[in-house]
Design a protein around this motif. Structure first.
Motif, PDB file in Angstrom:
ATOM      1  N   ALA A  59       0.822  -1.215   0.000  1.00 22.03           N
ATOM      2  CA  ALA A  59       0.000   0.000   0.000  1.00 22.03           C
ATOM      3  C   ALA A  59       0.852   1.258   0.000  1.00 22.03           C
ATOM      4  O   ALA A  59       0.550   2.230  -0.700  1.00 22.03           O
ATOM      5  N   TYR A  60       1.929   1.248   0.777  1.00 21.00           N
ATOM      6  CA  TYR A  60       2.719   2.463   0.924  1.00 21.00           C
ATOM      7  C   TYR A  60       3.900   2.556  -0.037  1.00 21.00           C
ATOM      8  O   TYR A  60       4.392   3.642  -0.292  1.00 21.00           O
ATOM      9  N   LEU A  61       4.377   1.424  -0.557  1.00 19.30           N
ATOM     10  CA  LEU A  61       5.574   1.451  -1.385  1.00 19.30           C
ATOM     11  C   LEU A  61       5.327   1.145  -2.857  1.00 19.30           C
ATOM     12  O   LEU A  61       6.276   1.099  -3.631  1.00 19.30           O
ATOM     13  N   LYS A  62       4.072   0.932  -3.244  1.00 21.19           N
ATOM     14  CA  LYS A  62       3.814   0.616  -4.651  1.00 21.19           C
ATOM     15  C   LYS A  62       4.063   1.842  -5.522  1.00 21.19           C
ATOM     16  O   LYS A  62       3.884   2.974  -5.074  1.00 21.19           O
ATOM     17  N   PRO A  63       4.501   1.629  -6.757  1.00 20.68           N
ATOM     18  CA  PRO A  63       4.748   2.772  -7.638  1.00 20.68           C
ATOM     19  C   PRO A  63       3.428   3.461  -7.997  1.00 20.68           C
ATOM     20  O   PRO A  63       2.395   2.800  -8.126  1.00 20.68           O
ATOM     21  N   PRO A  64       3.452   4.775  -8.154  1.00 17.84           N
ATOM     22  CA  PRO A  64       2.223   5.502  -8.495  1.00 17.84           C
ATOM     23  C   PRO A  64       1.601   5.062  -9.818  1.00 17.84           C
ATOM     24  O   PRO A  64       0.409   5.239 -10.028  1.00 17.84           O
ATOM     25  N   SER A  65       2.412   4.457 -10.705  1.00 15.70           N
ATOM     26  CA  SER A  65       1.881   4.052 -12.007  1.00 15.70           C
ATOM     27  C   SER A  65       0.827   2.957 -11.893  1.00 15.70           C
ATOM     28  O   SER A  65      -0.043   2.839 -12.757  1.00 15.70           O
ATOM     29  N   ILE A  66       0.881   2.128 -10.839  1.00 12.67           N
ATOM     30  CA  ILE A  66      -0.125   1.077 -10.697  1.00 12.67           C
ATOM     31  C   ILE A  66      -1.193   1.437  -9.665  1.00 12.67           C
ATOM     32  O   ILE A  66      -2.016   0.613  -9.300  1.00 12.67           O
ATOM     33  N   SER A  67      -1.170   2.673  -9.217  1.00  8.72           N
ATOM     34  CA  SER A  67      -2.134   3.105  -8.204  1.00  8.72           C
ATOM     35  C   SER A  67      -3.475   3.408  -8.846  1.00  8.72           C
ATOM     36  O   SER A  67      -3.556   4.027  -9.898  1.00  8.72           O
ATOM     37  N   SER A  68      -4.527   2.927  -8.220  1.00  9.15           N
ATOM     38  CA  SER A  68      -5.889   3.253  -8.627  1.00  9.15           C
ATOM     39  C   SER A  68      -6.742   3.287  -7.366  1.00  9.15           C
ATOM     40  O   SER A  68      -6.431   2.601  -6.389  1.00  9.15           O
ATOM     41  N   PRO A  69      -7.816   4.064  -7.360  1.00 10.03           N
ATOM     42  CA  PRO A  69      -8.644   4.152  -6.154  1.00 10.03           C
ATOM     43  C   PRO A  69      -9.194   2.797  -5.697  1.00 10.03           C
ATOM     44  O   PRO A  69      -9.211   2.507  -4.504  1.00 10.03           O
ATOM     45  N   SER A  70      -9.589   1.957  -6.646  1.00 12.68           N
ATOM     46  CA  SER A  70     -10.153   0.663  -6.246  1.00 12.68           C
ATOM     47  C   SER A  70      -9.076  -0.264  -5.675  1.00 12.68           C
ATOM     48  O   SER A  70      -9.313  -0.959  -4.685  1.00 12.68           O
ATOM     49  N   LEU A  71      -7.889  -0.261  -6.268  1.00  5.15           N
ATOM     50  CA  LEU A  71      -6.789  -1.083  -5.742  1.00  5.15           C
ATOM     51  C   LEU A  71      -6.369  -0.587  -4.366  1.00  5.15           C
ATOM     52  O   LEU A  71      -6.152  -1.396  -3.455  1.00  5.15           O
ATOM     53  N   ASP A  72      -6.282   0.730  -4.201  1.00  4.47           N
ATOM     54  CA  ASP A  72      -5.931   1.292  -2.896  1.00  4.47           C
ATOM     55  C   ASP A  72      -6.943   0.887  -1.832  1.00  4.47           C
ATOM     56  O   ASP A  72      -6.575   0.567  -0.701  1.00  4.47           O
ATOM     57  N   LEU A  73      -8.212   0.890  -2.196  1.00  3.69           N
ATOM     58  CA  LEU A  73      -9.264   0.523  -1.251  1.00  3.69           C
ATOM     59  C   LEU A  73      -9.162  -0.944  -0.854  1.00  3.69           C
ATOM     60  O   LEU A  73      -9.231  -1.292   0.327  1.00  3.69           O
ATOM     61  N   VAL A  74      -8.950  -1.825  -1.828  1.00  2.00           N
ATOM     62  CA  VAL A  74      -8.844  -3.263  -1.543  1.00  2.00           C
ATOM     63  C   VAL A  74      -7.630  -3.546  -0.662  1.00  2.00           C
ATOM     64  O   VAL A  74      -7.722  -4.289   0.321  1.00  2.00           O
ATOM     65  N   VAL A  75      -6.507  -2.946  -0.988  1.00  3.24           N
ATOM     66  CA  VAL A  75      -5.288  -3.179  -0.209  1.00  3.24           C
ATOM     67  C   VAL A  75      -5.444  -2.648   1.211  1.00  3.24           C
ATOM     68  O   VAL A  75      -5.059  -3.306   2.178  1.00  3.24           O
ATOM     69  N   SER A  76      -6.046  -1.487   1.358  1.00  2.00           N
ATOM     70  CA  SER A  76      -6.217  -0.942   2.704  1.00  2.00           C
ATOM     71  C   SER A  76      -7.178  -1.795   3.531  1.00  2.00           C
ATOM     72  O   SER A  76      -6.981  -1.956   4.733  1.00  2.00           O
ATOM     73  N   VAL A  77      -8.195  -2.358   2.904  1.00  2.00           N
ATOM     74  CA  VAL A  77      -9.090  -3.277   3.625  1.00  2.00           C
ATOM     75  C   VAL A  77      -8.309  -4.513   4.049  1.00  2.00           C
ATOM     76  O   VAL A  77      -8.471  -5.001   5.173  1.00  2.00           O
ATOM     77  N   LEU A  78      -7.439  -5.010   3.181  1.00  2.00           N
ATOM     78  CA  LEU A  78      -6.656  -6.203   3.520  1.00  2.00           C
ATOM     79  C   LEU A  78      -5.774  -5.980   4.733  1.00  2.00           C
ATOM     80  O   LEU A  78      -5.694  -6.829   5.609  1.00  2.00           O
ATOM     81  N   TYR A  79      -5.105  -4.833   4.807  1.00  2.00           N
ATOM     82  CA  TYR A  79      -4.178  -4.684   5.934  1.00  2.00           C
ATOM     83  C   TYR A  79      -4.796  -4.032   7.153  1.00  2.00           C
ATOM     84  O   TYR A  79      -4.248  -4.145   8.244  1.00  2.00           O
ATOM     85  N   LEU A  80      -5.947  -3.388   7.021  1.00  2.00           N
ATOM     86  CA  LEU A  80      -6.558  -2.760   8.192  1.00  2.00           C
ATOM     87  C   LEU A  80      -7.686  -3.573   8.823  1.00  2.00           C
ATOM     88  O   LEU A  80      -7.908  -3.471  10.024  1.00  2.00           O
ATOM     89  N   LEU A  81      -8.410  -4.341   8.042  1.00  2.00           N
ATOM     90  CA  LEU A  81      -9.572  -5.040   8.587  1.00  2.00           C
ATOM     91  C   LEU A  81      -9.381  -6.536   8.764  1.00  2.00           C
ATOM     92  O   LEU A  81      -9.852  -7.105   9.750  1.00  2.00           O
TER      93      LEU A  81
END
Length: 197
Positions: free
Chosen positions: A141-163
């Motif tokens: 979540a924190y170290l991925k390159p901005p080129s592969i960043s998308s709002p939906s991917l960010d949301l899924v990854v944050s759910v994985l590590y926070l919930l």
């Protein structure tokens, strides 16, 4: 948790001495204090940032990298400095966990009986799985390159590590507790008896 497992497996005769109630209180207080101080510093700093790109986030919580994307001032460098401090703190914890598990696995592999090794590994692996899930998804979540960043991917990854890890932790660790297993079996028998009658 890794220190508890390390003491239980590598120094079982000293468990009561090394991990008494006083040591547990000190470790819990240190974890809560560092977490609180870290959160307080980040919160105070991020709320002082001027936001010029609106105030709507594509997340269901205020995550620092998402807030930094909305900032338009150079004061975000302070937040990056705080993030470096947080990363160093997290890296220190990670090194402590890795060193503990290396010692645990060395001790477990020296256990002569297959049953003893299986019991020791079955105690360690759920914790190691949760730590691995948390660390790997957090790093992604924190170290991925901005080129592969998308709002939906960010949301899924944050759910994985926070919930997921906090939700599964009580289930995994409580199911290792014999009293809880017995109480659950008793509850199931009572429920089955009520359904049959």
């Amino acid at each position: 948790m890794s220190y508890d497992l390390y003491i239980a497996i590598c120094k079982p005769l000293h468990y009561g001495t090394l991990l008494g109630s006083r040591a547990c209180v000190h470790m819990a207080a240190a974890a809560w204090a560092t977490g609180f101080l870290n959160a307080l510093l980040h919160t105070a700093n991020t709320f002082s940032l001027p936001l010029c790109k609106g105030n709507a986030l594509d997340q269901f919580f205020c995550e620092i990298p998402q807030i930094l994307k909305l900032s338009c001032s150079q004061s975000y460098l302070r937040e990056l400095g705080l993030m470096v401090v947080s990363i160093c703190l997290a890296f220190g914890c990670f090194v402590f966990i890795v060193v503990s598990y290396v010692q645990i696995f060395r001790a477990v592999l020296r256990i002569p009986s297959e049953q003893g090794r299986h019991k020791a590994f079955s105690t360690c692996l759920p914790h190691l799985a949760m730590v691995s899930l948390f660390v790997s998804t957090g790093m992604f979540a924190y170290l991925k390159p901005p080129s592969i960043s998308s709002p939906s991917l960010d949301l899924v990854v944050s759910v994985l590590y926070l919930l997921i890890p906090p939700t599964l932790n009580p289930l995994i660790y409580s199911m290792r507790n014999t009293e809880l297993k017995d109480a659950l079996r008793k509850l199931m028998r009572i429920h089955a008896w009520n359904v049959d009658s």
